[in-house]
Motif scaffolding. Structure first.
Motif, PDB file in Angstrom:
ATOM      1  N   GLU A  64       0.826  -1.198   0.000  1.00  0.00           N
ATOM      2  CA  GLU A  64       0.000   0.000   0.000  1.00  0.00           C
ATOM      3  C   GLU A  64       0.870   1.262   0.000  1.00  0.00           C
ATOM      4  O   GLU A  64       0.551   2.233  -0.653  1.00  0.00           O
ATOM      5  CB  GLU A  64      -0.930  -0.007   1.216  1.00  0.00           C
ATOM      6  CG  GLU A  64      -2.050  -1.013   1.101  1.00  0.00           C
ATOM      7  CD  GLU A  64      -2.884  -1.077   2.361  1.00  0.00           C
ATOM      8  OE1 GLU A  64      -2.735  -0.191   3.220  1.00  0.00           O
ATOM      9  OE2 GLU A  64      -3.697  -1.996   2.488  1.00  0.00           O
ATOM     10  N   GLU A  65       1.974   1.242   0.712  1.00  0.00           N
ATOM     11  CA  GLU A  65       2.867   2.392   0.761  1.00  0.00           C
ATOM     12  C   GLU A  65       3.569   2.588  -0.574  1.00  0.00           C
ATOM     13  O   GLU A  65       3.804   3.695  -1.008  1.00  0.00           O
ATOM     14  CB  GLU A  65       3.894   2.215   1.887  1.00  0.00           C
ATOM     15  CG  GLU A  65       3.297   2.315   3.257  1.00  0.00           C
ATOM     16  CD  GLU A  65       4.319   2.028   4.348  1.00  0.00           C
ATOM     17  OE1 GLU A  65       5.520   2.020   4.056  1.00  0.00           O
ATOM     18  OE2 GLU A  65       3.903   1.821   5.489  1.00  0.00           O
ATOM     19  N   ALA A  66       3.916   1.524  -1.256  1.00  0.00           N
ATOM     20  CA  ALA A  66       4.609   1.627  -2.538  1.00  0.00           C
ATOM     21  C   ALA A  66       3.657   2.103  -3.625  1.00  0.00           C
ATOM     22  O   ALA A  66       4.053   2.776  -4.563  1.00  0.00           O
ATOM     23  CB  ALA A  66       5.220   0.283  -2.919  1.00  0.00           C
ATOM     24  N   GLY A  67       2.391   1.824  -3.563  1.00  0.00           N
ATOM     25  CA  GLY A  67       1.409   2.201  -4.591  1.00  0.00           C
ATOM     26  C   GLY A  67       1.208   3.706  -4.703  1.00  0.00           C
ATOM     27  O   GLY A  67       1.307   4.267  -5.779  1.00  0.00           O
ATOM     28  N   PRO A  68       0.916   4.427  -3.654  1.00  0.00           N
ATOM     29  CA  PRO A  68       0.657   5.859  -3.763  1.00  0.00           C
ATOM     30  C   PRO A  68       1.890   6.666  -4.125  1.00  0.00           C
ATOM     31  O   PRO A  68       1.791   7.705  -4.745  1.00  0.00           O
ATOM     32  CB  PRO A  68       0.155   6.257  -2.383  1.00  0.00           C
ATOM     33  CG  PRO A  68      -0.276   5.008  -1.720  1.00  0.00           C
ATOM     34  CD  PRO A  68       0.525   3.914  -2.345  1.00  0.00           C
ATOM     35  N   ALA A  69       3.072   6.257  -3.821  1.00  0.00           N
ATOM     36  CA  ALA A  69       4.282   7.024  -4.107  1.00  0.00           C
ATOM     37  C   ALA A  69       4.495   7.215  -5.601  1.00  0.00           C
ATOM     38  O   ALA A  69       4.750   8.326  -6.041  1.00  0.00           O
ATOM     39  CB  ALA A  69       5.485   6.348  -3.463  1.00  0.00           C
ATOM     40  N   PRO A  70       4.375   6.234  -6.472  1.00  0.00           N
ATOM     41  CA  PRO A  70       4.534   6.475  -7.904  1.00  0.00           C
ATOM     42  C   PRO A  70       3.434   7.376  -8.464  1.00  0.00           C
ATOM     43  O   PRO A  70       3.666   8.193  -9.334  1.00  0.00           O
ATOM     44  CB  PRO A  70       4.469   5.073  -8.524  1.00  0.00           C
ATOM     45  CG  PRO A  70       4.848   4.135  -7.443  1.00  0.00           C
ATOM     46  CD  PRO A  70       4.373   4.794  -6.185  1.00  0.00           C
ATOM     47  N   ARG A  71       2.223   7.280  -7.954  1.00  0.00           N
ATOM     48  CA  ARG A  71       1.134   8.136  -8.412  1.00  0.00           C
ATOM     49  C   ARG A  71       1.422   9.605  -8.087  1.00  0.00           C
ATOM     50  O   ARG A  71       1.231  10.483  -8.913  1.00  0.00           O
ATOM     51  CB  ARG A  71      -0.153   7.687  -7.727  1.00  0.00           C
ATOM     52  CG  ARG A  71      -1.350   7.813  -8.611  1.00  0.00           C
ATOM     53  CD  ARG A  71      -2.603   7.310  -7.959  1.00  0.00           C
ATOM     54  NE  ARG A  71      -2.700   5.866  -8.129  1.00  0.00           N
ATOM     55  CZ  ARG A  71      -3.420   5.080  -7.387  1.00  0.00           C
ATOM     56  NH1 ARG A  71      -4.109   5.567  -6.371  1.00  0.00           N
ATOM     57  NH2 ARG A  71      -3.484   3.806  -7.612  1.00  0.00           N
ATOM     58  N   ALA A  72       1.907   9.908  -6.921  1.00  0.00           N
ATOM     59  CA  ALA A  72       2.258  11.268  -6.510  1.00  0.00           C
ATOM     60  C   ALA A  72       3.424  11.788  -7.337  1.00  0.00           C
ATOM     61  O   ALA A  72       3.463  12.953  -7.729  1.00  0.00           O
ATOM     62  CB  ALA A  72       2.598  11.307  -5.028  1.00  0.00           C
ATOM     63  N   SER A  73       4.369  10.938  -7.624  1.00  0.00           N
ATOM     64  CA  SER A  73       5.512  11.326  -8.431  1.00  0.00           C
ATOM     65  C   SER A  73       5.077  11.695  -9.861  1.00  0.00           C
ATOM     66  O   SER A  73       5.541  12.672 -10.434  1.00  0.00           O
ATOM     67  CB  SER A  73       6.528  10.182  -8.452  1.00  0.00           C
ATOM     68  OG  SER A  73       7.595  10.503  -9.314  1.00  0.00           O
ATOM     69  N   ARG A  74       4.171  10.917 -10.429  1.00  0.00           N
ATOM     70  CA  ARG A  74       3.662  11.230 -11.769  1.00  0.00           C
ATOM     71  C   ARG A  74       2.881  12.542 -11.753  1.00  0.00           C
ATOM     72  O   ARG A  74       2.962  13.343 -12.669  1.00  0.00           O
ATOM     73  CB  ARG A  74       2.772  10.088 -12.276  1.00  0.00           C
ATOM     74  CG  ARG A  74       3.597   8.973 -12.899  1.00  0.00           C
ATOM     75  CD  ARG A  74       2.727   7.902 -13.428  1.00  0.00           C
ATOM     76  NE  ARG A  74       2.630   6.944 -12.316  1.00  0.00           N
ATOM     77  CZ  ARG A  74       1.746   6.001 -12.177  1.00  0.00           C
ATOM     78  NH1 ARG A  74       0.827   5.836 -13.082  1.00  0.00           N
ATOM     79  NH2 ARG A  74       1.751   5.200 -11.144  1.00  0.00           N
ATOM     80  N   TRP A  75       2.098  12.773 -10.691  1.00  0.00           N
ATOM     81  CA  TRP A  75       1.330  14.015 -10.588  1.00  0.00           C
ATOM     82  C   TRP A  75       2.259  15.222 -10.506  1.00  0.00           C
ATOM     83  O   TRP A  75       2.042  16.227 -11.152  1.00  0.00           O
ATOM     84  CB  TRP A  75       0.429  13.938  -9.356  1.00  0.00           C
ATOM     85  CG  TRP A  75      -0.475  15.138  -9.261  1.00  0.00           C
ATOM     86  CD1 TRP A  75      -1.661  15.309  -9.864  1.00  0.00           C
ATOM     87  CD2 TRP A  75      -0.213  16.328  -8.525  1.00  0.00           C
ATOM     88  NE1 TRP A  75      -2.178  16.524  -9.565  1.00  0.00           N
ATOM     89  CE2 TRP A  75      -1.293  17.197  -8.734  1.00  0.00           C
ATOM     90  CE3 TRP A  75       0.830  16.757  -7.708  1.00  0.00           C
ATOM     91  CZ2 TRP A  75      -1.386  18.452  -8.161  1.00  0.00           C
ATOM     92  CZ3 TRP A  75       0.742  18.014  -7.140  1.00  0.00           C
ATOM     93  CH2 TRP A  75      -0.358  18.843  -7.374  1.00  0.00           C
TER      94      TRP A  75
END
Length: 189
Positions: free
Chosen positions: A16-27
């Protein structure tokens, strides 16, 4: 058994912690790219606007920016008009000689036609004309060409009669040649 239960619980938490980090980076990357594009487009628009301001006719008009050149063209034209439109019954040759150095093109032809008419009555009626440029305004000055508005005061006298004062307005086109301003067109207003 407790050991097996703990391991599966920690693995989903790590996922769960690894999932949101790439999304925030793309944003963040998309936001940065959008901001950079907006800045480049805005800068280009300002650059284009500045270019338009520098290339407008009023920016090229030296009458608005070059005081020395404006004063020179105004002085040369005003003095030239005073010389060619001032004469006496016995002194018309000086005005005609001045016209040869002050006028060119259409203005020279206009003056020749006008002076031919005046010469007939000049001696017979003993006409004296004195002209002074009262105000000279440079409308446009671009390199070696200029347009001016000239206000003249002319005092004429026939024989021993009373002098008559007349105001005149001319739109003058001049060209810089041989280190002086030469009048190329005259139009009454």
């Amino acid at each position: 058994m407790t050991a097996t239960r703990t391991a599966p619980e920690t693995e989903p938490a790590a996922t769960e912690e690894a999932g949101p980090a790439p999304r925030a980076s793309r944003w963040r990357t998309a936001a940065l790219a959008t901001a950079l594009t907006a800045l480049l487009l805005g800068g280009s628009a300002f650059f284009y606007g500045a270019h338009q301001l520098r290339t407008t006719p009023s920016a090229r008009n030296q009458a608005l920016t070059d005081t020395a050149a404006t004063t020179r063209v105004g002085g040369d034209v005003g003095e030239g008009l005073a010389r060619i439109f001032s004469y006496t019954p016995t002194g018309s040759d000086a005005a005609e000689r001045s016209a040869g150095t002050v006028l060119a093109g259409r203005a020279a032809r206009q003056y020749t036609e006008l002076f031919a008419q005046v010469r007939e009555s000049l001696v017979a009626q003993r006409i004296t004309l004195s002209t002074q440029a009262v105000r000279t305004g440079v409308i446009e000055l671009d390199g070696d060409g200029a347009r001016l508005l000239v206000f003249l005061d002319q005092v004429s006298r026939r024989g021993e009669g009373a002098p008559t004062t007349v105001a005149a307005q001319l739109t003058v086109t001049a060209r810089f040649q041989d280190d002086r301003w030469v009048i190329t067109d005259l139009r009454t207003r």
